[in-house]
Design an enzyme around this catalytic site. Structure first.
Site, PDB file in Angstrom:
ATOM      1  N   TYR A  36       0.826  -1.206   0.000  1.00 36.22           N
ATOM      2  CA  TYR A  36       0.000   0.000   0.000  1.00 36.22           C
ATOM      3  C   TYR A  36       0.860   1.256   0.000  1.00 36.22           C
ATOM      4  O   TYR A  36       2.067   1.203   0.238  1.00 36.22           O
ATOM      5  CB  TYR A  36      -0.969   0.001   1.187  1.00 36.22           C
ATOM      6  CG  TYR A  36      -0.357   0.386   2.529  1.00 36.22           C
ATOM      7  CD1 TYR A  36       0.491  -0.487   3.208  1.00 36.22           C
ATOM      8  CD2 TYR A  36      -0.613   1.630   3.107  1.00 36.22           C
ATOM      9  CE1 TYR A  36       1.054  -0.141   4.434  1.00 36.22           C
ATOM     10  CE2 TYR A  36      -0.060   1.985   4.332  1.00 36.22           C
ATOM     11  CZ  TYR A  36       0.768   1.096   4.991  1.00 36.22           C
ATOM     12  OH  TYR A  36       1.329   1.449   6.189  1.00 36.22           O
ATOM     13  N   ARG A  55       8.435   4.143  -4.493  1.00 33.71           N
ATOM     14  CA  ARG A  55       8.426   3.193  -3.365  1.00 33.71           C
ATOM     15  C   ARG A  55       7.421   2.067  -3.609  1.00 33.71           C
ATOM     16  O   ARG A  55       7.675   0.909  -3.274  1.00 33.71           O
ATOM     17  CB  ARG A  55       8.116   3.918  -2.048  1.00 33.71           C
ATOM     18  CG  ARG A  55       8.226   2.970  -0.859  1.00 33.71           C
ATOM     19  CD  ARG A  55       8.124   3.675   0.464  1.00 33.71           C
ATOM     20  NE  ARG A  55       6.836   4.321   0.629  1.00 33.71           N
ATOM     21  CZ  ARG A  55       6.522   5.113   1.647  1.00 33.71           C
ATOM     22  NH1 ARG A  55       7.411   5.366   2.582  1.00 33.71           N
ATOM     23  NH2 ARG A  55       5.333   5.672   1.740  1.00 33.71           N
ATOM     24  N   ARG A 100      -7.382 -20.601  -1.144  1.00 34.08           N
ATOM     25  CA  ARG A 100      -6.360 -20.457  -0.097  1.00 34.08           C
ATOM     26  C   ARG A 100      -5.259 -21.499  -0.238  1.00 34.08           C
ATOM     27  O   ARG A 100      -5.505 -22.701  -0.167  1.00 34.08           O
ATOM     28  CB  ARG A 100      -7.002 -20.552   1.292  1.00 34.08           C
ATOM     29  CG  ARG A 100      -6.014 -20.237   2.402  1.00 34.08           C
ATOM     30  CD  ARG A 100      -6.655 -20.217   3.772  1.00 34.08           C
ATOM     31  NE  ARG A 100      -5.674 -19.830   4.789  1.00 34.08           N
ATOM     32  CZ  ARG A 100      -4.814 -20.678   5.343  1.00 34.08           C
ATOM     33  NH1 ARG A 100      -4.814 -21.940   5.000  1.00 34.08           N
ATOM     34  NH2 ARG A 100      -3.943 -20.245   6.250  1.00 34.08           N
ATOM     35  N   HIS A 102      -0.834 -21.275   0.572  1.00 33.56           N
ATOM     36  CA  HIS A 102       0.244 -20.338   0.928  1.00 33.56           C
ATOM     37  C   HIS A 102       1.078 -19.924  -0.279  1.00 33.56           C
ATOM     38  O   HIS A 102       1.360 -18.755  -0.485  1.00 33.56           O
ATOM     39  CB  HIS A 102       1.157 -20.946   2.001  1.00 33.56           C
ATOM     40  CG  HIS A 102       0.501 -21.033   3.344  1.00 33.56           C
ATOM     41  ND1 HIS A 102      -0.609 -21.794   3.589  1.00 33.56           N
ATOM     42  CD2 HIS A 102       0.803 -20.436   4.517  1.00 33.56           C
ATOM     43  CE1 HIS A 102      -0.967 -21.672   4.842  1.00 33.56           C
ATOM     44  NE2 HIS A 102      -0.121 -20.848   5.435  1.00 33.56           N
ATOM     45  N   LYS A 149       6.460  -1.894   2.153  1.00 34.04           N
ATOM     46  CA  LYS A 149       5.233  -1.304   2.715  1.00 34.04           C
ATOM     47  C   LYS A 149       4.061  -2.254   2.466  1.00 34.04           C
ATOM     48  O   LYS A 149       3.259  -2.055   1.551  1.00 34.04           O
ATOM     49  CB  LYS A 149       4.999   0.080   2.100  1.00 34.04           C
ATOM     50  CG  LYS A 149       4.095   0.960   2.959  1.00 34.04           C
ATOM     51  CD  LYS A 149       4.202   2.409   2.549  1.00 34.04           C
ATOM     52  CE  LYS A 149       3.173   3.293   3.230  1.00 34.04           C
ATOM     53  NZ  LYS A 149       3.274   3.383   4.677  1.00 34.04           N
ATOM     54  N   GLU A 181      11.774   2.568  14.406  1.00 37.42           N
ATOM     55  CA  GLU A 181      10.872   3.620  13.913  1.00 37.42           C
ATOM     56  C   GLU A 181       9.633   3.665  14.784  1.00 37.42           C
ATOM     57  O   GLU A 181       9.502   2.901  15.743  1.00 37.42           O
ATOM     58  CB  GLU A 181      10.511   3.361  12.448  1.00 37.42           C
ATOM     59  CG  GLU A 181       9.835   2.034  12.209  1.00 37.42           C
ATOM     60  CD  GLU A 181       9.542   1.757  10.739  1.00 37.42           C
ATOM     61  OE1 GLU A 181       9.552   2.694   9.928  1.00 37.42           O
ATOM     62  OE2 GLU A 181       9.283   0.588  10.416  1.00 37.42           O
ATOM     63  N   LEU A 205      10.897   1.376   7.470  1.00 34.56           N
ATOM     64  CA  LEU A 205      10.348   1.781   6.177  1.00 34.56           C
ATOM     65  C   LEU A 205      11.139   2.992   5.669  1.00 34.56           C
ATOM     66  O   LEU A 205      11.401   3.919   6.443  1.00 34.56           O
ATOM     67  CB  LEU A 205       8.876   2.176   6.346  1.00 34.56           C
ATOM     68  CG  LEU A 205       8.186   2.497   5.025  1.00 34.56           C
ATOM     69  CD1 LEU A 205       7.800   1.204   4.320  1.00 34.56           C
ATOM     70  CD2 LEU A 205       6.953   3.350   5.238  1.00 34.56           C
TER      71      LEU A 205
HETATM   72  N1  PDD Z   1       2.636   5.145   7.415  1.00 34.44           N
HETATM   73  N2  PDD Z   1       7.224   3.832   9.144  1.00 34.44           N
HETATM   74  C1  PDD Z   1       6.043   3.179   9.161  1.00 34.44           C
HETATM   75  C2  PDD Z   1       5.957   1.854   9.830  1.00 34.44           C
HETATM   76  C3  PDD Z   1       4.911   3.764   8.546  1.00 34.44           C
HETATM   77  O1  PDD Z   1       3.747   3.105   8.541  1.00 34.44           O
HETATM   78  C4  PDD Z   1       5.027   5.042   7.945  1.00 34.44           C
HETATM   79  C5  PDD Z   1       3.868   5.725   7.281  1.00 34.44           C
HETATM   80  C6  PDD Z   1       6.282   5.679   7.975  1.00 34.44           C
HETATM   81  C7  PDD Z   1       6.495   7.042   7.361  1.00 34.44           C
HETATM   82  O2  PDD Z   1       6.545   6.960   5.960  1.00 34.44           O
HETATM   83  P1  PDD Z   1       6.083   8.173   5.034  1.00 34.44           P
HETATM   84  O3  PDD Z   1       6.898   9.347   5.433  1.00 34.44           O
HETATM   85  O4  PDD Z   1       6.403   7.700   3.669  1.00 34.44           O
HETATM   86  O5  PDD Z   1       4.607   8.377   5.272  1.00 34.44           O
HETATM   87  C8  PDD Z   1       7.356   5.045   8.569  1.00 34.44           C
HETATM   88  C9  PDD Z   1       1.463   5.594   6.707  1.00 34.44           C
HETATM   89  C10 PDD Z   1       1.246   7.061   6.747  1.00 34.44           C
HETATM   90  C11 PDD Z   1       0.267   4.777   7.164  1.00 34.44           C
HETATM   91  O6  PDD Z   1       0.445   3.588   7.362  1.00 34.44           O
HETATM   92  O7  PDD Z   1      -0.839   5.318   7.284  1.00 34.44           O
END
Ligand code: PDD
Length: 281
Positions: A36, A55, A100, A102, A149, A181, A205
């Protein structure tokens, strides 16, 4: 009165979001097998679109999800369809539908692509920007590819919920004694004027705001040091702040009930200004 029902684009077809039914055998539903992106819309335009698309391509590649065409036109359409001035766009791409099993080896699946935009009726983070947020530290018990992501965010949800249950706003993950993070953000700290953030690795991330700020602070003559941050450094820092697409940059005032520094917010405020000023261009 304006129709506030949100319209989404699902596999290139316009739908009302509240009417959308997705197949029970979508691998996103069965296995969390999807990636996503979240984009911020300022003045009707998606901010840092190229960076988000790069990304997304990297995530798709890492997950071996193939056959996704260029979705930029659909992103712009979803903003226009919902007449969004200020808001966000959520993009989710699953591997596709299949009984389903894996393994996806040798299965020619067709990805399901959801693009949904939402207006912000009030500013999403004005209060947090003014007051800062409180966080807890939390064991980083996520998998080994947090740099992709994916929608597999259960550990993030558990950590953020734990923070809320303790009366805090968010959680900062700690892995082997080091900061990785936030539960949905990247982390920066400031000590004696030096700005630091953990280096890119499979445990964080590559945040779009993180990279934007590294570039912007460098241009300001205050380069960000990308270096492992020991958990203890959080408690010795002058400032700690988190960054994300939606939060922009938000100062952390308390960590595990201990105040951060003397309450200084100069760099966090500058970080936010650098993002918002660029978004207004
Ligand atoms: N999340 N780390 C994680 C685990 C995140 O889920 C996000 C952002 C970031 C920051 O990334 P960026 O600057 O590209 O938004 C870092 C989004 C906003 C979400 O899951 O809603």
């Amino acid at each position: 009165m304006k129709d506030l029902r949100l319209k989404a684009i699902y596999n290139q077809t316009q739908v009302f979001l509240d009417e959308l039914m997705v197949p029970a055998n979508d691998r996103a539903y069965l296995f969390g097998d999807a990636v996503y992106e979240v984009l911020r819309v300022y003045h009707t335009k998606p901010f840092l679109l190229a960076e988000h698309m790069a990304r997304l391509a990297r995530s798709l590649d890492a997950m071996e999800i193939k056959g996704v065409s260029d979705i930029r036109a659909d992103i712009l359409s979803s903003i226009a369809l919902n007449e969004i001035e200020e808001g966000m766009v959520y993009v989710q791409i699953s591997r596709g539908n299949a009984p389903r099993n894996h393994s996806f080896y040798n299965q020619a699946l067709t990805p399901n692509i959801l693009i949904s935009a939402k207006p912000f009726l009030t500013h999403p983070t004005l209060k947090e920007a003014e007051c800062g947020i409180t966080v807890i530290t939390h064991e980083d018990f996520r998998w080994g590819r947090c740099d992709i992501k994916t929608v597999n965010l259960l550990a993030n949800c558990l950590a953020q919920s734990k923070a809320h249950s303790l009366g805090a706003d968010d959680a900062i993950f700690i892995r082997d004694g080091h900061v990785t993070e936030g539960s949905s953000s990247n982390v920066f700290l400031v000590k004696d004027g030096t700005i630091k953030t953990p280096p890119l690795s499979r445990h964080i991330l590559p945040g779009i705001r993180r990279q934007f700020l590294i570039n912007a602070f460098c241009a300001e003559g205050n380069p960000v040091i990308e270096q492992p941050i020991h958990e203890e450094e959080l408690f010795l820092a002058d400032e700690v702040f988190i960054t994300s697409t939606i939060k922009e940059a938000i100062s952390v005032t308390m960590i595990d009930n201990k105040p951060v520094g003397s309450g200084e917010r100069t760099i966090a405020t500058l970080a936010r200004k650098l993002i918002v000023d660029r978004a207004q261009l």
